[in-house]
Design a protein around this motif. Structure first.
Motif, PDB file in Angstrom:
ATOM      1  N   LYS A   1      68.561  60.489   9.794  1.00 52.67           N
ATOM      2  CA  LYS A   1      68.197  61.908   9.340  1.00 52.67           C
ATOM      3  C   LYS A   1      69.944  61.951   8.790  1.00 52.67           C
ATOM      4  O   LYS A   1      70.624  62.419   8.987  1.00 52.67           O
ATOM      5  CB  LYS A   1      68.187  62.729  10.527  1.00 52.67           C
ATOM      6  N   VAL A   2      69.235  62.869   7.374  1.00 45.82           N
ATOM      7  CA  VAL A   2      70.375  63.504   6.571  1.00 45.82           C
ATOM      8  C   VAL A   2      70.479  65.013   6.586  1.00 45.82           C
ATOM      9  O   VAL A   2      69.477  65.606   6.099  1.00 45.82           O
ATOM     10  CB  VAL A   2      70.934  63.043   5.261  1.00 45.82           C
ATOM     11  N   THR A   3      71.784  65.575   6.978  1.00 44.92           N
ATOM     12  CA  THR A   3      71.465  66.975   7.137  1.00 44.92           C
ATOM     13  C   THR A   3      72.351  67.759   6.044  1.00 44.92           C
ATOM     14  O   THR A   3      73.556  66.848   6.133  1.00 44.92           O
ATOM     15  CB  THR A   3      72.235  67.909   8.633  1.00 44.92           C
ATOM     16  N   LEU A   4      72.445  68.218   5.173  1.00 43.09           N
ATOM     17  CA  LEU A   4      73.049  69.269   3.955  1.00 43.09           C
ATOM     18  C   LEU A   4      73.678  70.350   4.771  1.00 43.09           C
ATOM     19  O   LEU A   4      72.080  71.601   5.299  1.00 43.09           O
ATOM     20  CB  LEU A   4      72.162  68.937   2.430  1.00 43.09           C
ATOM     21  N   THR A   5      74.051  70.899   4.691  1.00 37.70           N
ATOM     22  CA  THR A   5      75.001  72.308   4.865  1.00 37.70           C
ATOM     23  C   THR A   5      75.860  72.789   3.570  1.00 37.70           C
ATOM     24  O   THR A   5      76.690  72.460   3.032  1.00 37.70           O
ATOM     25  CB  THR A   5      75.179  72.274   5.932  1.00 37.70           C
ATOM     26  N   ASN A   6      75.223  73.965   3.061  1.00 30.65           N
ATOM     27  CA  ASN A   6      76.290  74.610   2.084  1.00 30.65           C
ATOM     28  C   ASN A   6      77.399  75.602   3.328  1.00 30.65           C
ATOM     29  O   ASN A   6      76.953  76.799   4.186  1.00 30.65           O
ATOM     30  CB  ASN A   6      75.308  76.058   1.731  1.00 30.65           C
TER      31      ASN A   6
ATOM     32  N   LEU B   1      66.071  66.107   5.925  1.00 32.69           N
ATOM     33  CA  LEU B   1      65.903  65.059   5.564  1.00 32.69           C
ATOM     34  C   LEU B   1      65.635  63.211   5.517  1.00 32.69           C
ATOM     35  O   LEU B   1      66.864  63.516   6.509  1.00 32.69           O
ATOM     36  CB  LEU B   1      65.477  64.728   3.724  1.00 32.69           C
ATOM     37  N   GLU B   2      64.522  62.159   6.044  1.00 33.05           N
ATOM     38  CA  GLU B   2      65.533  60.892   5.932  1.00 33.05           C
ATOM     39  C   GLU B   2      65.379  60.268   4.741  1.00 33.05           C
ATOM     40  O   GLU B   2      64.864  60.353   4.093  1.00 33.05           O
ATOM     41  CB  GLU B   2      63.835  60.763   7.304  1.00 33.05           C
ATOM     42  N   THR B   3      66.397  59.044   5.113  1.00 36.37           N
ATOM     43  CA  THR B   3      66.247  58.012   4.216  1.00 36.37           C
ATOM     44  C   THR B   3      65.079  57.788   3.964  1.00 36.37           C
ATOM     45  O   THR B   3      64.248  57.738   5.070  1.00 36.37           O
ATOM     46  CB  THR B   3      67.301  57.073   4.454  1.00 36.37           C
ATOM     47  N   ALA B   4      64.591  57.225   2.922  1.00 37.46           N
ATOM     48  CA  ALA B   4      63.425  56.692   1.927  1.00 37.46           C
ATOM     49  C   ALA B   4      63.679  55.368   2.934  1.00 37.46           C
ATOM     50  O   ALA B   4      64.637  54.625   3.007  1.00 37.46           O
ATOM     51  CB  ALA B   4      63.148  56.505   1.117  1.00 37.46           C
TER      52      ALA B   4
ATOM     53  N   TYR C   1      68.490  59.029  -0.231  1.00 38.06           N
ATOM     54  CA  TYR C   1      68.085  60.111  -0.195  1.00 38.06           C
ATOM     55  C   TYR C   1      68.731  61.211  -1.550  1.00 38.06           C
ATOM     56  O   TYR C   1      69.728  61.366  -2.477  1.00 38.06           O
ATOM     57  CB  TYR C   1      69.143  60.786   1.155  1.00 38.06           C
ATOM     58  N   GLU C   2      68.074  62.448  -1.144  1.00 39.72           N
ATOM     59  CA  GLU C   2      68.299  63.052  -2.549  1.00 39.72           C
ATOM     60  C   GLU C   2      67.739  64.516  -2.471  1.00 39.72           C
ATOM     61  O   GLU C   2      66.671  64.888  -1.447  1.00 39.72           O
ATOM     62  CB  GLU C   2      66.887  62.632  -3.524  1.00 39.72           C
ATOM     63  N   PHE C   3      68.875  65.605  -2.594  1.00 40.97           N
ATOM     64  CA  PHE C   3      68.770  66.836  -2.068  1.00 40.97           C
ATOM     65  C   PHE C   3      69.095  67.561  -3.402  1.00 40.97           C
ATOM     66  O   PHE C   3      70.214  67.050  -4.347  1.00 40.97           O
ATOM     67  CB  PHE C   3      70.218  67.335  -1.361  1.00 40.97           C
ATOM     68  N   LEU C   4      67.886  68.017  -3.898  1.00 41.96           N
ATOM     69  CA  LEU C   4      67.841  68.878  -5.374  1.00 41.96           C
ATOM     70  C   LEU C   4      67.907  69.954  -5.611  1.00 41.96           C
ATOM     71  O   LEU C   4      68.170  70.798  -3.917  1.00 41.96           O
ATOM     72  CB  LEU C   4      66.665  68.696  -6.285  1.00 41.96           C
ATOM     73  N   ASN C   5      67.850  70.739  -6.323  1.00 38.56           N
ATOM     74  CA  ASN C   5      67.807  72.349  -7.278  1.00 38.56           C
ATOM     75  C   ASN C   5      69.022  73.147  -5.548  1.00 38.56           C
ATOM     76  O   ASN C   5      68.493  73.745  -4.985  1.00 38.56           O
ATOM     77  CB  ASN C   5      66.498  72.422  -6.406  1.00 38.56           C
TER      78      ASN C   5
ATOM     79  N   LEU D   1      58.106  72.484  -0.969  1.00 41.49           N
ATOM     80  CA  LEU D   1      57.222  71.759  -0.584  1.00 41.49           C
ATOM     81  C   LEU D   1      56.797  70.982   0.682  1.00 41.49           C
ATOM     82  O   LEU D   1      56.145  70.138   0.856  1.00 41.49           O
ATOM     83  CB  LEU D   1      56.074  71.496  -1.569  1.00 41.49           C
ATOM     84  N   SER D   2      57.359  69.547   0.215  1.00 45.54           N
ATOM     85  CA  SER D   2      57.753  68.663   0.788  1.00 45.54           C
ATOM     86  C   SER D   2      59.429  68.235   0.939  1.00 45.54           C
ATOM     87  O   SER D   2      59.692  68.715   0.057  1.00 45.54           O
ATOM     88  CB  SER D   2      56.930  67.053   0.817  1.00 45.54           C
ATOM     89  N   PRO D   3      59.723  67.238   1.947  1.00 46.08           N
ATOM     90  CA  PRO D   3      61.281  66.820   1.436  1.00 46.08           C
ATOM     91  C   PRO D   3      60.747  65.722   0.105  1.00 46.08           C
ATOM     92  O   PRO D   3      62.345  66.012  -0.409  1.00 46.08           O
ATOM     93  CB  PRO D   3      61.351  65.785   2.495  1.00 46.08           C
ATOM     94  N   THR D   4      59.629  65.518  -0.705  1.00 47.45           N
ATOM     95  CA  THR D   4      59.803  64.955  -1.542  1.00 47.45           C
ATOM     96  C   THR D   4      58.746  65.910  -2.853  1.00 47.45           C
ATOM     97  O   THR D   4      59.299  65.357  -4.046  1.00 47.45           O
ATOM     98  CB  THR D   4      59.417  63.644  -1.813  1.00 47.45           C
ATOM     99  N   LEU D   5      58.943  66.895  -2.660  1.00 47.16           N
ATOM    100  CA  LEU D   5      58.207  67.574  -3.944  1.00 47.16           C
ATOM    101  C   LEU D   5      59.330  69.616  -3.650  1.00 47.16           C
ATOM    102  O   LEU D   5      58.940  69.643  -2.919  1.00 47.16           O
ATOM    103  CB  LEU D   5      56.825  67.627  -3.222  1.00 47.16           C
ATOM    104  N   ILE D   6      59.503  69.744  -5.345  1.00 50.59           N
ATOM    105  CA  ILE D   6      60.461  71.015  -4.788  1.00 50.59           C
ATOM    106  C   ILE D   6      59.445  71.456  -5.692  1.00 50.59           C
ATOM    107  O   ILE D   6      59.349  70.973  -7.260  1.00 50.59           O
ATOM    108  CB  ILE D   6      61.611  70.674  -5.379  1.00 50.59           C
TER     109      ILE D   6
END
Length: 615
Positions: free
Chosen positions: A47-52, A61-64, A69-73, A447-452
């Motif tokens: 489990k990966v948590t990103l905080t601004n 999200l979870e690592t593949a 892992y990727e946090f985009l946009n 839209l999902s962890p892999t679709l933005i």
């Protein structure tokens, strides 16, 4: 469910819109990385948590299966990342800076332990961008804020980037021509249809950072032949922050100019006052934020003009002052061949021979001499400068952990001071008020962890106006027939060009009586869809733009007339030092003249471009 269906409908609707669309390349950044264990094997399902850290916004999200892992946009700012999985101690990485159009790689080496144990590490500075082949450089927030700029035009900071030089006020990037770059603010194009000019810059204190791409840009950028300039504006955070500033320059410490000092004039005016402030903070903590800025600009400077002005006697046709220096004027009607003419008695043109239009114009275009002599007899400090107020406001709203929207509006109204070298109001030089508007509305949906999905709508309006003060004058006041008022639609004074009696270099070429009115509209709506699949990040998008250009130009509608000494010289074919151009003007005998016509253009462009990138 209904909410998910609604999101997909929004995606499909945006992708199929073809009217009023425009550019909206990303101004986001990204954080990517890989989780491994002590042996170097990948750790999937962590489990990966990103905080601004500024806004409190979080993403998880979870690592593949590859451990990636990727946090985009991500909007530019400071973040922390936490990774946890049963059997390993929890790891956090703080102080990760996301900058515009850049990817920060943050890898984790998981250690065996209890998940309640936390290992905290401050992020190292990312010195090498291994995730992109684009050649670019970012100028980050502190440099943007603290770099001294005369006039505080943030576009001038582009010169800090290697490969950028300026041609006048326009940057040339990577060997490209000026005015051939693509400029974006918050992902919205600032280029107009009028010579691809760039709309006015946002205030320096409202810009978070910017990036200049000089080579190998990605496929989602087009319509440029130089480089790509991307600016990101500030957004509010969970804490209130504000600033007030003023920059002042003044003539007090300046020396007087040589000609003003010799003529007994005061120091030329010079005052530049730039002041403003910003304020940002939460509307609702962790959810809604605002940021507003204002900047005022007032400049007054002056140029000392040393000019020739006709004496009061010359305005009545009396040129007897020129007799002692041998400056005789000759009657052009005294010879049919234009040679061996007879001089006017006492160098005085008889009153009935004076041209009525010239009598009127001579009192409008020139002023009475304020210095002795026939040349360099008018010295004046002519003021120039401008006033401007620039306003901008931005709202950010986190609807949930899967959707974020923002809106920004900017408005400015630069009003230049018209230059009047002869200290009159009829003949001036300069442009008019040119207000502009920039606005953007953006929506980013996970839209999902892999679709933005990201969509952005924008509207930009710029103007470029130039017209004389006496626009619409009644031409019968020049002793012209009333019918001219119907034939000349814009009604301006004629352009009178006399060598040695012009009030600026190039006056005869740059007609101050011309009328130019330009209005540009650029409307935009752009969608993009990003899909993460395995080691690939695939992005689909469109660059669709609706440009409107309304252009009116009227040059010399009332005529442009040039007067020389030839008509009052002893020999018209070889004037030498005889004759006088002002005497030719008072007779109404022009050496040449042109009559301009109106040029009106209304143009629209629907530009479409589509792209796919695979990283």
């Amino acid at each position: 469910n209904a909410q998910e269906c609604g999101r997909w409908l929004l995606v499909l609707a945006s992708l199929t819109l073809i009217v009023g669309l425009g550019c909206a390349q990303t101004f986001f950044g990204s954080i990517v990385g890989t989780a491994t264990d002590a042996s170097g094997a990948v750790v999937p399902g962590a489990k990966v948590t990103l905080t601004n850290t500024g806004t409190g916004e979080t993403k998880t999200l979870e690592t593949a299966a590859s451990g990636n892992y990727e946090f985009l946009n991500l909007i530019p700012g400071m973040y922390n990342v936490a990774v946890e999985k049963a059997g390993f101690s929890r790891q956090t990485r703080d102080g990760i800076q996301v900058i515009v159009q850049a990817t920060a790689r943050i890898d984790f080496a998981m250690q065996v332990g209890d998940v309640t144990q936390t290992l905290q590490v401050n992020a190292d500075a990312v010195t090498l961008q291994t995730e992109s082949a684009t050649i670019s450089q970012a100028v980050e927030g502190r440099n943007v804020q603290e770099m001294p700029l005369n006039g505080r035009n943030v576009y001038n900071l582009i010169a800090l980037v290697p490969g950028v030089v300026f041609e006048g006020t326009a940057p040339q990037i990577g060997g490209g021509m000026a005015n051939q770059n693509a400029t974006y603010v918050d992902g919205v194009s600032m280029n107009t249809a009028y010579f691809n000019q760039t709309a006015a810059a946002p205030t320096q204190d409202s810009v978070e950072e910017f990036r200049v791409q000089t080579n190998s840009t990605t496929a989602d950028f087009g319509r440029f032949a130089g480089g790509v300039i991307s600016l990101s504006t500030k957004s509010g955070t969970n804490q209130f922050h504000g600033s007030l500033y003023e920059f002042l320059r003044n003539k007090v410490l300046n020396a007087n100019t040589f000609f003003s000092n010799r003529s007994g004039l005061a120091k030329p005016p010079f005052t530049q006052n730039q002041y403003g402030g910003t304020m940002g903070g939460p509307i609702r903590k962790n959810k809604a934020f605002f940021f507003v800025s204002y900047e005022g600009f007032a400049q007054r400077t002056a140029t000392t003009y040393v000019l020739n002005a006709p004496t009061p006697q010359m305005l009545t046709g009396d040129f007897s002052q020129y007799i002692p220096s041998g400056g005789l004027i000759y009657d052009p009607t005294s010879s049919a061949t234009g040679t061996n003419r007879t001089p006017f008695p006492n160098n005085v043109i008889p009153t009935p021979r004076l041209d009525p239009t010239a009598v009127v114009m001579s009192k409008l275009q020139w002023n009475t001499p304020n210095q002795p002599g026939l040349t360099n007899n008018f010295v004046n400090n002519a003021a120039s400068g401008s006033n401007n107020g620039t306003y901008s406001g931005r709202l950010d709203y986190n609807i949930g952990d899967k959707q974020r929207i923002f809106a920004r509006f900017g408005w400015a109204d630069p009003i230049p001071v018209l230059v009047s070298p002869y200290h009159n109001t009829e003949y001036t030089q300069g442009t008019r008020a040119n207000p502009f508007i920039t606005s953007v509305l953006g929506d980013t949906i996970t839209l999902s962890p892999t679709l933005i999905f990201d969509v952005r709508a924008s509207f930009v309006r710029t103007q470029n106006n130039r017209f004389p003060t006496q626009l619409g004058i009644d031409l019968t006041t020049l002793d012209w027939p009333a019918s001219y008022n119907q034939e000349d639609l814009v009604h301006t004074l004629p352009h009178i060009c006399l060598t040695n009696y012009d009030f600026s270099a190039g006056y005869c070429q740059a007609n101050p009586q011309s009328v130019i009115i330009v209005k540009n509209n650029v409307m935009a709506l752009s969608p993009s869809l990003t899909k993460i699949t395995g080691r690939h990040t695939i992005k689909f998008g469109a660059e669709l733009r609706h440009d409107q250009l309304n252009y009116l130009q009227a040059n010399s509608n009332s005529g442009s007339f040039t007067f020389t000494s030839a008509f009052t010289a002893q020999n018209a074919l070889s004037p030498g030092a005889t004759g006088n151009q002002f005497a030719s003007f008072m007779l109404g005998d022009g050496a040449s003249g042109t009559l301009g016509l109106n040029a009106a253009t209304t143009a629209e462009e629907m530009y479409q471009g589509y792209y796919v990138t695979d990283t």
